[in-house]
Scaffold this motif. Structure first.
Motif, PDB file in Angstrom:
ATOM      1  N   LYS A 135       0.798  -1.239  -0.155  1.00 52.10           N
ATOM      2  CA  LYS A 135      -0.081  -0.042   0.230  1.00 52.10           C
ATOM      3  C   LYS A 135       0.843   1.388   0.082  1.00 52.10           C
ATOM      4  O   LYS A 135       0.453   2.279  -0.177  1.00 52.10           O
ATOM      5  N   ARG A 136       2.139   0.952   0.194  1.00 52.06           N
ATOM      6  CA  ARG A 136       2.882   2.175   0.281  1.00 52.06           C
ATOM      7  C   ARG A 136       3.838   2.514  -0.817  1.00 52.06           C
ATOM      8  O   ARG A 136       4.294   3.712  -0.887  1.00 52.06           O
ATOM      9  N   ILE A 137       4.138   1.469  -1.549  1.00 46.78           N
ATOM     10  CA  ILE A 137       5.159   1.727  -2.872  1.00 46.78           C
ATOM     11  C   ILE A 137       4.383   1.093  -3.962  1.00 46.78           C
ATOM     12  O   ILE A 137       3.668   0.263  -3.952  1.00 46.78           O
ATOM     13  N   ASN A 138       4.819   1.357  -5.229  1.00 42.52           N
ATOM     14  CA  ASN A 138       4.361   0.872  -6.409  1.00 42.52           C
ATOM     15  C   ASN A 138       4.628  -0.520  -6.803  1.00 42.52           C
ATOM     16  O   ASN A 138       5.961  -0.866  -6.419  1.00 42.52           O
ATOM     17  N   GLN A 139       4.060  -1.311  -7.725  1.00 40.51           N
ATOM     18  CA  GLN A 139       4.747  -2.685  -7.924  1.00 40.51           C
ATOM     19  C   GLN A 139       5.954  -2.713  -8.675  1.00 40.51           C
ATOM     20  O   GLN A 139       6.622  -3.587  -8.672  1.00 40.51           O
ATOM     21  N   THR A 140       6.229  -1.541  -9.552  1.00 41.37           N
ATOM     22  CA  THR A 140       7.563  -1.680 -10.073  1.00 41.37           C
ATOM     23  C   THR A 140       8.655  -1.487  -9.087  1.00 41.37           C
ATOM     24  O   THR A 140       9.634  -2.393  -9.479  1.00 41.37           O
ATOM     25  N   ILE A 141       8.593  -0.999  -8.084  1.00 37.46           N
ATOM     26  CA  ILE A 141       9.733  -0.943  -7.076  1.00 37.46           C
ATOM     27  C   ILE A 141       9.729  -2.016  -6.343  1.00 37.46           C
ATOM     28  O   ILE A 141      10.788  -2.877  -6.309  1.00 37.46           O
ATOM     29  N   ILE A 142       8.571  -3.109  -6.122  1.00 35.02           N
ATOM     30  CA  ILE A 142       8.659  -4.323  -5.518  1.00 35.02           C
ATOM     31  C   ILE A 142       9.225  -5.043  -6.481  1.00 35.02           C
ATOM     32  O   ILE A 142      10.207  -5.849  -6.048  1.00 35.02           O
ATOM     33  N   ALA A 143       9.020  -5.032  -7.739  1.00 38.63           N
ATOM     34  CA  ALA A 143       9.331  -5.962  -8.865  1.00 38.63           C
ATOM     35  C   ALA A 143      10.853  -5.690  -8.565  1.00 38.63           C
ATOM     36  O   ALA A 143      11.646  -6.542  -8.892  1.00 38.63           O
ATOM     37  N   SER A 144      11.660  -4.510  -8.732  1.00 33.67           N
ATOM     38  CA  SER A 144      12.960  -4.297  -8.751  1.00 33.67           C
ATOM     39  C   SER A 144      13.651  -4.725  -7.742  1.00 33.67           C
ATOM     40  O   SER A 144      14.637  -5.452  -7.669  1.00 33.67           O
ATOM     41  N   TYR A 145      13.096  -4.739  -6.413  1.00 35.92           N
ATOM     42  CA  TYR A 145      13.645  -5.191  -5.265  1.00 35.92           C
ATOM     43  C   TYR A 145      13.603  -6.834  -5.169  1.00 35.92           C
ATOM     44  O   TYR A 145      14.652  -7.488  -4.716  1.00 35.92           O
ATOM     45  N   LEU A 146      12.516  -7.250  -6.084  1.00 37.21           N
ATOM     46  CA  LEU A 146      12.702  -8.933  -6.116  1.00 37.21           C
ATOM     47  C   LEU A 146      13.686  -9.227  -7.410  1.00 37.21           C
ATOM     48  O   LEU A 146      13.654 -10.568  -7.414  1.00 37.21           O
ATOM     49  N   GLY A 147      13.902  -8.340  -7.976  1.00 36.08           N
ATOM     50  CA  GLY A 147      14.942  -8.930  -9.197  1.00 36.08           C
ATOM     51  C   GLY A 147      14.033  -9.522 -10.334  1.00 36.08           C
ATOM     52  O   GLY A 147      14.625 -10.386 -10.803  1.00 36.08           O
ATOM     53  N   ILE A 148      12.840  -9.008 -10.490  1.00 34.87           N
ATOM     54  CA  ILE A 148      12.068  -9.313 -11.535  1.00 34.87           C
ATOM     55  C   ILE A 148      11.736  -8.440 -12.404  1.00 34.87           C
ATOM     56  O   ILE A 148      11.607  -7.336 -11.907  1.00 34.87           O
ATOM     57  N   GLN A 149      10.864  -8.543 -13.424  1.00 31.78           N
ATOM     58  CA  GLN A 149      10.271  -7.702 -14.301  1.00 31.78           C
ATOM     59  C   GLN A 149       8.808  -7.289 -13.632  1.00 31.78           C
ATOM     60  O   GLN A 149       8.190  -8.329 -13.199  1.00 31.78           O
ATOM     61  N   PRO A 150       8.151  -6.062 -13.738  1.00 30.08           N
ATOM     62  CA  PRO A 150       7.030  -5.814 -13.310  1.00 30.08           C
ATOM     63  C   PRO A 150       5.746  -6.755 -13.744  1.00 30.08           C
ATOM     64  O   PRO A 150       5.037  -7.031 -13.219  1.00 30.08           O
ATOM     65  N   GLU A 151       5.982  -7.097 -15.037  1.00 29.27           N
ATOM     66  CA  GLU A 151       5.025  -8.217 -15.691  1.00 29.27           C
ATOM     67  C   GLU A 151       5.204  -9.097 -14.929  1.00 29.27           C
ATOM     68  O   GLU A 151       3.936 -10.193 -14.680  1.00 29.27           O
ATOM     69  N   SER A 152       6.023  -9.812 -14.530  1.00 26.81           N
ATOM     70  CA  SER A 152       6.251 -11.132 -13.997  1.00 26.81           C
ATOM     71  C   SER A 152       5.789 -11.007 -12.546  1.00 26.81           C
ATOM     72  O   SER A 152       4.863 -11.959 -12.091  1.00 26.81           O
ATOM     73  N   LEU A 153       5.763  -9.847 -11.960  1.00 22.60           N
ATOM     74  CA  LEU A 153       5.105  -9.695 -10.589  1.00 22.60           C
ATOM     75  C   LEU A 153       3.798  -9.730 -10.859  1.00 22.60           C
ATOM     76  O   LEU A 153       2.950 -10.217  -9.802  1.00 22.60           O
ATOM     77  N   SER A 154       3.357  -9.062 -11.853  1.00 24.19           N
ATOM     78  CA  SER A 154       1.645  -9.162 -12.011  1.00 24.19           C
ATOM     79  C   SER A 154       1.112 -10.542 -12.234  1.00 24.19           C
ATOM     80  O   SER A 154       0.239 -10.884 -11.797  1.00 24.19           O
ATOM     81  N   ARG A 155       1.887 -11.179 -12.729  1.00 29.20           N
ATOM     82  CA  ARG A 155       1.678 -12.799 -13.237  1.00 29.20           C
ATOM     83  C   ARG A 155       1.424 -13.626 -11.837  1.00 29.20           C
ATOM     84  O   ARG A 155       0.536 -14.257 -11.678  1.00 29.20           O
ATOM     85  N   LEU A 156       2.469 -13.291 -11.073  1.00 27.96           N
ATOM     86  CA  LEU A 156       2.499 -13.769  -9.596  1.00 27.96           C
ATOM     87  C   LEU A 156       1.292 -13.646  -8.807  1.00 27.96           C
ATOM     88  O   LEU A 156       0.905 -14.349  -8.344  1.00 27.96           O
ATOM     89  N   ARG A 157       1.034 -12.270  -8.731  1.00 31.07           N
ATOM     90  CA  ARG A 157       0.157 -11.761  -7.997  1.00 31.07           C
ATOM     91  C   ARG A 157      -1.252 -12.412  -8.513  1.00 31.07           C
ATOM     92  O   ARG A 157      -1.956 -12.933  -7.697  1.00 31.07           O
TER      93      ARG A 157
END
Length: 189
Positions: free
Chosen positions: A162-184
């Motif tokens: 709720k505090r940061i956007n998905q792009t930053i979370i993906a960056s932290y996880l070492g994955i692309q934002p699209e991959s994080l969207s699929r995971l979620r």
């Protein structure tokens, strides 16, 4: 703000030590997306986060961002190796939301450490905490799949989505934002 600082520090330090730290600290407010330290700067201060969320981020000349770490309330932010070696920082420290910090002059900190072994022990505990976190992050990036890293991330940082956007979370996880969207999406179904 001084009263807030004292309340936060009461949980961290004995009263007399709290007074000593406040004596060499300066309160500072940062707005979301302001930098505490920029890559290329030689840092002269570190800070204690009263409120807010920060990230350590590498930004390539092409503008690609790699989130190295996330720092939440009641922790320290620093480009430590650059500060101690009096050399330029390799990364940025960015406020992800409006933040209140206590900046601490590294030179004044060194004087304080010379006066009392308590501060050397305090620094050692802080460095050990940071090292353990860094070691876990490296292990996770090397050994765990993206789904497991994401689940662990959510446990380690409850409510952070709720505090940061998905792009930053993906960056932290070492994955692309699209991959994080699929995971979620897969985790929700």
């Amino acid at each position: 703000m001084i009263q807030e600082n004292e309340q936060v520090l009461q949980n961290l330090l004995p009263k007399d030590k709290e007074t000593e730290l406040l004596a060499i600290s300066q309160p500072k407010t940062l707005k979301a997306h302001e930098y505490f330290i920029r890559a290329g700067e030689v840092p002269k201060n570190f800070a204690f986060v009263i409120s807010g969320l920060f990230r350590y981020v590498y930004i390539t000349p092409k503008g690609n961002e790699f989130t190295k770490g996330l720092i939440m309330e009641h922790d320290f932010i620093s480009s430590y190796s650059a500060m101690t070696s009096n050399s330029p920082s390799h990364f940025f420290i960015e406020a992800m939301e409006n933040a209140e910090i206590l900046t601490i002059s590294y030179q004044k900190w060194l004087v304080l450490m010379e006066t009392d072994v308590f501060w050397t022990k305090f620094l050692l505990k802080s460095i050990e905490k940071g090292f353990s976190k860094k070691e876990k992050r490296e292990r996770d990036l090397l050994l765990l799949n993206a789904k497991t890293r994401y689940k662990d991330f959510l446990e380690e940082y409850p409510g952070i989505e709720k505090r940061i956007n998905q792009t930053i979370i993906a960056s932290y996880l070492g994955i692309q934002p699209e991959s994080l969207s699929r995971l979620r999406k897969n985790m929700l179904s």
